[in-house]
Every structure is written in structure tokens, then in C-alpha cells.
Design an enzyme around this catalytic site. Structure first.
Site, mmCIF file in Angstrom:
data_model
loop_
_atom_site.group_PDB
_atom_site.id
_atom_site.type_symbol
_atom_site.label_atom_id
_atom_site.label_comp_id
_atom_site.label_asym_id
_atom_site.label_seq_id
_atom_site.Cartn_x
_atom_site.Cartn_y
_atom_site.Cartn_z
ATOM 1 N N LYS A 199 0.861 -1.187 0.000
ATOM 2 C CA LYS A 199 0.000 0.000 0.000
ATOM 3 C C LYS A 199 0.895 1.233 0.000
ATOM 4 C CE LYS A 199 -3.562 2.397 2.589
ATOM 5 N NZ LYS A 199 -4.501 2.343 3.717
ATOM 6 N N ARG A 209 -10.397 10.740 2.055
ATOM 7 C CA ARG A 209 -10.265 11.502 3.312
ATOM 8 C C ARG A 209 -11.569 12.232 3.613
ATOM 9 N NH1 ARG A 209 -4.248 11.789 3.379
ATOM 10 N NH2 ARG A 209 -3.904 9.558 3.053
ATOM 11 N N ARG A 220 1.389 9.975 5.415
ATOM 12 C CA ARG A 220 1.624 8.654 6.012
ATOM 13 C C ARG A 220 2.930 8.039 5.499
ATOM 14 N NH1 ARG A 220 -3.378 8.195 8.048
ATOM 15 N NH2 ARG A 220 -5.245 8.414 6.748
ATOM 16 N N GLU A 236 7.425 -6.666 1.008
ATOM 17 C CA GLU A 236 6.243 -6.505 1.869
ATOM 18 C C GLU A 236 5.261 -7.674 1.660
ATOM 19 O OE1 GLU A 236 5.242 -4.610 4.193
ATOM 20 O OE2 GLU A 236 6.416 -2.763 4.159
ATOM 21 N N LYS A 251 -2.261 -1.505 -3.793
ATOM 22 C CA LYS A 251 -3.125 -0.330 -3.710
ATOM 23 C C LYS A 251 -2.305 0.933 -3.804
ATOM 24 C CE LYS A 251 -6.130 1.893 -0.437
ATOM 25 N NZ LYS A 251 -6.590 1.937 0.927
ATOM 26 N N SER A 277 -10.176 5.864 -4.335
ATOM 27 C CA SER A 277 -11.091 7.005 -4.478
ATOM 28 C C SER A 277 -10.653 7.985 -5.559
ATOM 29 C CB SER A 277 -11.228 7.712 -3.140
ATOM 30 O OG SER A 277 -9.958 8.118 -2.646
ATOM 31 N N TYR A 316 -15.399 1.241 -6.318
ATOM 32 C CA TYR A 316 -16.651 1.910 -5.939
ATOM 33 C C TYR A 316 -17.735 1.698 -6.998
ATOM 34 C CZ TYR A 316 -13.595 3.788 -2.403
ATOM 35 O OH TYR A 316 -12.706 3.886 -1.364
HETATM 36 C C1 PBG Z 1 -6.845 3.476 5.630
HETATM 37 C C2 PBG Z 1 -7.376 3.424 4.240
HETATM 38 C C3 PBG Z 1 -7.265 4.414 3.258
HETATM 39 C C4 PBG Z 1 -7.922 3.924 2.143
HETATM 40 C C5 PBG Z 1 -8.418 2.675 2.461
HETATM 41 N N1 PBG Z 1 -8.036 2.370 3.758
HETATM 42 C C6 PBG Z 1 -6.720 5.779 3.328
HETATM 43 C C7 PBG Z 1 -5.299 5.993 3.546
HETATM 44 O O1 PBG Z 1 -4.504 5.070 3.653
HETATM 45 O O2 PBG Z 1 -4.929 7.155 3.649
HETATM 46 C C8 PBG Z 1 -8.046 4.647 0.845
HETATM 47 C C9 PBG Z 1 -9.090 4.141 -0.069
HETATM 48 C C10 PBG Z 1 -9.405 5.044 -1.186
HETATM 49 O O3 PBG Z 1 -8.757 6.079 -1.413
HETATM 50 O O4 PBG Z 1 -10.358 4.717 -1.906
HETATM 51 N N2 PBG Z 1 -7.735 2.893 6.542
#
Ligand code: PBG
Length: 328
Positions: A199, A209, A220, A236, A251, A277, A316
Site C-alpha cells: 500500500k 479523506r 503517512r 512486503e 493499492k 477514491s 466503488y
Molecule cells: C486506511 C485506508 C485508506 C484507504 C483505504 N483504507 C486511506 C489511507 O490510507 O490514507 C483509501 C481508499 C481510497 O482512497 O479509496 N484505513
């Protein structure tokens, strides 16, 4: 004198829709799509998410209805995210059996049973007032090992609520082992772990967010991966498989298809990819401006994620696309 085989004509196999359909190497199926859903504690009205047109923050009731609709469309699973009414320093709502996410899991299982796979995001970021995926140490840094204890408790709480699969998404070292061990110790041998293994610290999470009312300032980058690195993703993934991951995820998806491919060629567990997203928002926004053909762009994006090697896709558009696929 022989005339030989003549010109090689690959276009023959593209000459009509039936021929193209016959030789297509990649097909999408509703069962491999997973629909992420957001539910807000105490919400009395469904709230649209401005940056994700068509996606909403659900109430308890509308969540149940959405899960049922997804099940009817033949979607393979739902991934639940909870937005608590109150956030605090340790994200205590995450481990509360009466917290928004546990309640959501129980509601959805009550509504659809196990007609589809009920999954829950396993992370603290929606629950912490600082918005990080873990708890902080005295210096304000994300404390890896202290966070694992929270993940372990959260895993058991979610399993007890009825989740069939949990998705640890915080990118803490050792999170899969911590979650697997806690589940096993509590007798939840059958609850599977979908590890967010590779990720990335991605700008493409921007709209998410808003979807979870995130309070994060900063980034992060000390725990999610650097987009510059690919070899690191393989490390990983190998760690997560060794720690007991049942599936591994890459991801975001589209900008990371090289890793979807490499990971799928490297491991023998199923590989998932999360079309996040920002990927959703870009296509919706361009389509709303009339700049691209929305439906074609959606199908193409998903087909290419599948072609790269993802057997499971979080998107989605899962419900809508599942209905399209059933109609053809
Ligand atoms: C963290 C999490 C995130 C997403 C899924 N799980 C946000 C992040 O890591 O900042 C993002 C999913 C998306 O953008 O559709 N719990």
C-alpha cells in the site's frame, strides 16, 4: 510454386464483436468485485461525498439496503469502513464492540447473511483524532508495536461481530501476524486476512479523506510505501504471506499495475487490487465534463486491472458494473 501463407493478419480476430468476444483473454465477473461502503455513526441522513459523485456516507439503514443491493447484483463482497461520532487519541472506537464498524458488520451480516463476503477495514485512522493509522508515541511518531496490540483487539471485535474477512490496512510491520495470532487465539480460525500488503503513500486517496471525515494533517510516508519503489513491494508481500495473509492487495491499482503483475507472478495466494477514491474521482470528473465516455472508461480500467493479474478488485463501481455484466 507455393504461394505461402500470405500476409499475417491479426485483424481477422478483431473483425467482429463475436470474434473479439470469443478470443478475449480477460473477462470481468461480478463475483470478483468488492464494493467499499462507508457508514457514519448516528447519521440520520445519507450524505453525498462531494469528491466521489455517486458514493455516499450511509446511515445504518441505507447501509443495509446498499449491501442487499450489492448481493442481489452478484458482487463478491463488501468492504466496510466506519466513521465514528467521536475520535480520540487512541482511536478507541475501533475496538468497541458497540462502535460504528462492529455495528455495521452485524447489520450487514443480518441483512445479507453470507451471500457475499462481509469484510471490514482494520485500521485506526478513521477513529483517531490525529488521523494516523496507529497510536502515537511520546514524540508524536506512529508507534508500530503499540499499534499492533490495538489491531489485534480490533480483529477479534470484528470477527465477533461476524466479519468473514478483515483487511489490515495500516502498513504496520508485523500487522498480519498480530491479527492472525489474535484471531486464532480467540478461536476465529475461519476469519480470513486480506492484507493490504503493498500500500503506497498515494495522492490518489484524496477523496477518501472526505469520505471518512479524516482529521489527518501531514502524510503517512513513514508507514505507507514510497511510490518510487517496486522491489520493496515484493518484500512486503512476501512478509505478509509468511505471516499468514490469505490474500494480498496492491493499492492503488491503475498507477501500480506493474506491481499487480509482479506480485501475481510471485505469490500463489489470490491477489487483490484496490481502485481507490482518486481513480474513481478522476474518471467521474472527466466524464461529467464530457471529456471521456464514462461507462467505457470504467470497464476499460477494470479490465486492465484484471488483465494485470488481480483476481479480486475493490472498486466503488462494483454494484453498477456487476449489473452491467449480468445484463450482457
Ligand atoms: C486506511 C485506508 C485508506 C484507504 C483505504 N483504507 C486511506 C489511507 O490510507 O490514507 C483509501 C481508499 C481510497 O482512497 O479509496 N484505513
Amino acid at each position: 510454386m507455393s504461394r505461402g501463407p500470405g500476409l499475417v493478419r491479426p485483424r481477422r480476430l478483431r473483425s467482429s464483436a463475436p470474434v473479439r468476444r470469443l478470443v478475449a483473454e480477460t473477462r470481468l465477473h461480478p463475483a470478483e468485485l468488492v464494493l467499499p461502503l462507508f457508514v457514519v455513526e448516528g447519521a440520520e441522513q445519507v450524505r453525498p461525498i462531494g469528491s466521489m459523485p455517486g458514493v455516499v456516507q450511509h446511515t445504518r439503514d441505507s447501509l443495509r439496503a446498499a449491501a442487499l443491493e450489492a448481493a442481489r447484483a452478484g458482487v463478491g463482497g463488501v468492504m466496510l469502513f466506519g466513521v465514528p461520532a467521536r475520535k480520540d487519541e487512541t482511536g478507541s472506537g475501533a475496538c468497541d464492540p458497540e462502535g460504528v464498524l462492529s455495528v455495521a458488520v452485524r447489520d450487514v451480516v443480518a441483512e445479507v447473511g453470507h451471500d457475499l463476503v462481509v469484510m471490514a477495514d482494520l485500521c485506526l485512522d478513521e477513529f483517531t483524532d490525529h488521523g494516523h493509522c496507529g497510536v502515537l508515541d511520546a514524540a508524536g511518531r506512529v508507534d508500530n508495536d503499540a499499534t499492533l496490540a490495538h489491531y489485534a483487539r480490533m480483529a477479534v471485535v470484528l470477527a465477533e461481530a461476524g466479519a468473514a474477512m478483515v483487511g489490515p490496512s495500516g502498513m504496520m510491520d508485523g500487522q498480519v501476524r498480530a491479527v492472525r495470532t489474535a484471531l486464532d487465539d480467540a478461536g476465529h480460525h475461519d476469519v480470513a486476512v486480506l492484507a493490504y500488503a503493498a500500500k503506497y503513500a498515494s495522492a490518489f486517496y484524496g477523496p477518501f479523506r472526505e469520505a471518512v471525515d479524516s482529521s489527518l494533517t501531514g502524510d503517512r510516508a513513514t508507514y505507507q510505501q514510497d511510490p518510487a519503489n517496486g522491489e520493496e513491494a515484493l518484500r512486503e508481500v512476501a512478509l505478509d504471506v509468511a505471516e499468514g495473509a490469505d490474500l494480498v492487495m496492491v493499492k492503488p491499482a491503475t498507477a501500480y499495475l506493474d506491481l499487480v503483475r509482479r506480485v501475481s507472478e510471485t505469490v500463489s495466494v489470490p491477489v487483490a487490487a484496490y481502485q481507490v477514491s482518486g481513480e474513481y474521482a478522476m474518471i467521474e470528473a472527466a466524464a461529467a465534463n464530457g471529456w471521456i465516455d464514462r461507462d467505457r472508461a470504467i470497464l476499460e480500467s477494470l479490465t486492465c486491472i484484471r488483465r494485470a493479474g488481480a483476481g479480486v478488485i475493490l472498486t466503488y463501481w462494483a454494484g453498477e458494473v456487476a449489473r452491467w455484466l449480468r445484463a450482457v
